[in-house]
Design a protein around this motif. Structure first.
Motif, PDB file in Angstrom:
ATOM      1  N   GLU A 104       0.831  -1.206   0.000  1.00 34.26           N
ATOM      2  CA  GLU A 104       0.000   0.000   0.000  1.00 34.26           C
ATOM      3  C   GLU A 104       0.868   1.259   0.000  1.00 34.26           C
ATOM      4  O   GLU A 104       1.968   1.281   0.565  1.00 34.26           O
ATOM      5  CB  GLU A 104      -0.918   0.006   1.221  1.00 34.26           C
ATOM      6  CG  GLU A 104      -1.842  -1.216   1.310  1.00 34.26           C
ATOM      7  CD  GLU A 104      -3.011  -1.147   0.348  1.00 34.26           C
ATOM      8  OE1 GLU A 104      -2.943  -0.373  -0.628  1.00 34.26           O
ATOM      9  OE2 GLU A 104      -4.006  -1.846   0.579  1.00 34.26           O
ATOM     10  N   GLN A 147      -0.470   5.445  -6.391  1.00 29.98           N
ATOM     11  CA  GLN A 147      -1.903   5.732  -6.334  1.00 29.98           C
ATOM     12  C   GLN A 147      -2.179   7.219  -6.536  1.00 29.98           C
ATOM     13  O   GLN A 147      -3.321   7.618  -6.781  1.00 29.98           O
ATOM     14  CB  GLN A 147      -2.453   5.277  -4.971  1.00 29.98           C
ATOM     15  CG  GLN A 147      -3.932   5.511  -4.749  1.00 29.98           C
ATOM     16  CD  GLN A 147      -4.829   4.771  -5.717  1.00 29.98           C
ATOM     17  OE1 GLN A 147      -4.473   3.700  -6.193  1.00 29.98           O
ATOM     18  NE2 GLN A 147      -6.003   5.335  -6.011  1.00 29.98           N
ATOM     19  N   GLN A 169      -4.216   8.622  -9.722  1.00 33.27           N
ATOM     20  CA  GLN A 169      -5.634   8.302  -9.697  1.00 33.27           C
ATOM     21  C   GLN A 169      -6.377   9.203  -8.726  1.00 33.27           C
ATOM     22  O   GLN A 169      -7.467   9.700  -9.029  1.00 33.27           O
ATOM     23  CB  GLN A 169      -5.847   6.831  -9.329  1.00 33.27           C
ATOM     24  CG  GLN A 169      -7.297   6.376  -9.398  1.00 33.27           C
ATOM     25  CD  GLN A 169      -7.919   6.608 -10.754  1.00 33.27           C
ATOM     26  OE1 GLN A 169      -7.378   6.188 -11.772  1.00 33.27           O
ATOM     27  NE2 GLN A 169      -9.066   7.277 -10.784  1.00 33.27           N
ATOM     28  N   ASP A 170      -5.780   9.429  -7.570  1.00 31.19           N
ATOM     29  CA  ASP A 170      -6.403  10.319  -6.580  1.00 31.19           C
ATOM     30  C   ASP A 170      -6.469  11.749  -7.110  1.00 31.19           C
ATOM     31  O   ASP A 170      -7.461  12.460  -6.907  1.00 31.19           O
ATOM     32  CB  ASP A 170      -5.613  10.281  -5.277  1.00 31.19           C
ATOM     33  CG  ASP A 170      -5.687   8.953  -4.570  1.00 31.19           C
ATOM     34  OD1 ASP A 170      -6.620   8.170  -4.879  1.00 31.19           O
ATOM     35  OD2 ASP A 170      -4.815   8.672  -3.724  1.00 31.19           O
TER      36      ASP A 170
END
Length: 449
Positions: free
Chosen positions: A203, A438, A441-442
Motif C-alpha cells: 500500500e 496511487q 488516480q487520486d
C-alpha cells in the motif's frame, strides 16, 4: 559493428539511428504500411517494408525481420523496447543466424522474463522480494491459502507478464475467486502460458528502478535510480531522477541490491531492476527489464552518458566505457513526460493527423519524438507522440522549466495529455515529491469532481 538493423519503430528507432550516425554505423530500418512516411524511415540509411499495419503482421513477424537482416548482411540487431525486445526466442534466432543481438543473452531474457523464476533467482541472491507464493499457483484453493497467509489485498500476476498486463489487485477472497481463471486465461492469450502467482499488495507504494549495465569482461555498474511512480493503469506517465522522496541510505542500499541482482544472473548490456518501496522505505524486487527503457533519457540527462552507445560497444565485445562505480557521477535533476495522443480524462487513444506539432524551446529540454508535423497517429500502435525530458540544476528548477516548456507546446489534430501535465506540475502533491503509484488516480478523481 559496421551495420545494424533496428527491429523497432517511432522515436526509439530515431534515437538509435542518432547514436549510430555519431559512431559511423550504418542503419537499416524496417517499417509497416502505416509507418512508411514516418521520420525514422527517412533517417535510416536503408529501409525495408516488412508487412501490413497490424503489429502482428509486421513488427512481430521475426522471420520477415531476419530475412531483411540477412539480405542486408548486418552485423547486429537492436530491438529497442517493446515488440520483440524481450523475446528470448528472437534473441536466440539472431545469434543463431550469426548476428549480434544488442542486448542481454537469450538465456537471461528467458529467465528474467518469467516472473516466478526471477523471484526465485533474487531470493537465492538475497535480494528482497515482495512476500508472496513460492512459485506458480495452480488452482484457486492453493491461491486462497497463500492469500490468507500473506494477507489481503494481494496482486494476482501472470508469471510471463509485464508492462502492467496480466495483473490485477484483489481486495478479498471473493475478488480472488472472481479473477483467478480470467487472469490465467489472459496470461495464456498474451504470454503463451497460463501460470500465475500471488504477491502481497504494498500500500502507498513508490515505484523506483535502478539502471544497471554489464559487459562480458565481468564489469557491472549502476547508473542511479529513476522514480516512476506517476502511473495510470500501471503504465508510467512521468519519470524523474533523482527520486525526490528517498533517503540517501535507502538509495545506496537499493543500488547495492540492483548490482547484486545483475551479478546473480551474469547480466550484460543495459538492464533495469525495478523495486516497489513501502511507506517505511523498505524496498522489494519487482522485476528486471532486460532491455533499454523508455525512460533511459532521464539517466542520460543526469549522467551525461549515451546509453545506446554503451549498448553498441558492449554488444561488440568491448568493456564498459566506465568500469568502476566511482567513475560514474550524476548532476542536476531530470524529468521525462510522455506525451500521448489520448483523451486526458479517459486515457483513450486519440488517433488522427498532427496538423500542428510545435515544441517549446530551450537548452534544458530534449525532445525524443517519432513524429513530425503532418504525420498520422494511427490506431495500430502505442499512441505516444514524444518524450519530453527537462533538465534543471535541481528539482525546483526542473519543474519551473517544465512549466515554461509546456506553455510553449502546441499540438493540434489529436487530443493529448499536455493539459494534464500542466496541471500536475502545479499541484502541491507533485511539487512535494512524496507521491505514490496511487497518487495520479487520486489527483484525477479530485480534479474531476
Amino acid at each position: 559493428m559496421q551495420k545494424i538493423l533496428i527491429a523497432n519503430r517511432g522515436e526509439i528507432a530515431s534515437r538509435i539511428i542518432k547514436t549510430c550516425k555519431q559512431l559511423n554505423i550504418q542503419t537499416v530500418a524496417v517499417y509497416s504500411d502505416a509507418d512508411q512516411d514516418m521520420p525514422f524511415v527517412k533517417e535510416a540509411d536503408v529501409a525495408h517494408r516488412i508487412g501490413e499495419s497490424q503489429v502482428n503482421r509486421s513488427y512481430l513477424v521475426m522471420e520477415n525481420i531476419l530475412d531483411v537482416a540477412k539480405r542486408e548482411q548486418v552485423d547486429g540487431i537492436h530491438p529497442g523496447y517493446g515488440l520483440l525486445s524481450e523475446n528470448a526466442n528472437f534473441a536466440r534466432r539472431v545469434t543463431e543466424e550469426g548476428m549480434v543481438f544488442i542486448g542481454p543473452a537469450h538465456g537471461i531474457i528467458e529467465k528474467m522474463g518469467d516472473k516466478v523464476e526471477a523471484r526465485r533467482a533474487m531470493q537465492q541472491a538475497s535480494v528482497p522480494v515482495v512476500p508472496g507464493s513460492d512459485g506458480g499457483v495452480e488452482n484457486i484453493e492453493t491461491a486462497k491459502l497463500v492469500a490468507a497467509e500473506i494477507g489481503y489485498p494481494v496482486m494476482l500476476k501472470a508469471s510471463g507478464g509485464g508492462g502492467g498486463i496480466g495483473m490485477i489487485r484483489c481486495e478479498n477472497e471473493q475478488a480472488l475467486v472472481q479473477n483467478f481463471d480470467s487472469t490465467k486465461n489472459r496470461a495464456k492469450a498474451y504470454f503463451g502460458k497460463e501460470e500465475v502467482f500471488l504477491e502481497k499488495c504494498i500500500e502507498n507504494a513508490r515505484h523506483v528502478e535502478v539502471q544497471i549495465f554489464g559487459d562480458d569482461h565481468g564489469n557491472l555498474v549502476h547508473l542511479f535510480e529513476r522514480n516512476c511512480s506517476v502511473q495510470r493503469r500501471n503504465q508510467k506517465v512521468i519519470e524523474e531522477s533523482p527520486s525526490p522522496a528517498l533517503s540517501k541510505e535507502t538509495k545506496e542500499n537499493m543500488f547495492a541490491a540492483a548490482v547484486k541482482a545483475g551479478k546473480a544472473v551474469h547480466y550484460t548490456n543495459a538492464g533495469t531492476v525495478e523495486f516497489i518501496v513501502d511507506e517505511e522505505e523498505n524496498f522489494y524486487f519487482l522485476e528486471m527489464n532486460t532491455r533499454l527503457q523508455v525512460e533511459h533519457p532521464v539517466t542520460e540527462a543526469i549522467t551525461g552518458l549515451d546509453l545506446v552507445k554503451w549498448q553498441l560497444l558492449v554488444a561488440a565485445g568491448e568493456a564498459l566505457p566506465l568500469c568502476k562505480q566511482e567513475e560514474i557521477s550524476a548532476d542536476g535533476h531530470a524529468i521525462e513526460f510522455r506525451v500521448y495522443a489520448e483523451d486526458p480524462k479517459t486515457f483513450y487513444p486519440s488517433p488522427g493527423q498532427l496538423t500542428t506539432l510545435a515544441w517549446g524551446e530551450g537548452e534544458y529540454v530534449r525532445i525524443d519524438s517519432g513524429y513530425e508535423e503532418g504525420n498520422k497517429v494511427t490506431p495500430f500502435y502505442d499512441p505516444m507522440i514524444s518524450k519530453c525530458i527537462i533538465k534543471g540544476s535541481d528539482r525546483e528548477d526542473a519543474l519551473h522549466k517544465a512549466k515554461l516548456f509546456f506553455d510553449g507546446v502546441s499540438i493540434e489534430g489529436v487530443k493529448t495529455n499536455v493539459t494534464l501535465f500542466k496541471d500536475i506540475i502545479e499541484d502541491a502533491g507533485f511539487i512535494e515529491g512524496t507521491y505514490t503509484t496511487q497518487w495520479l488516480q487520486d489527483f484525477l478523481t479530485a480534479n474531476r469532481t
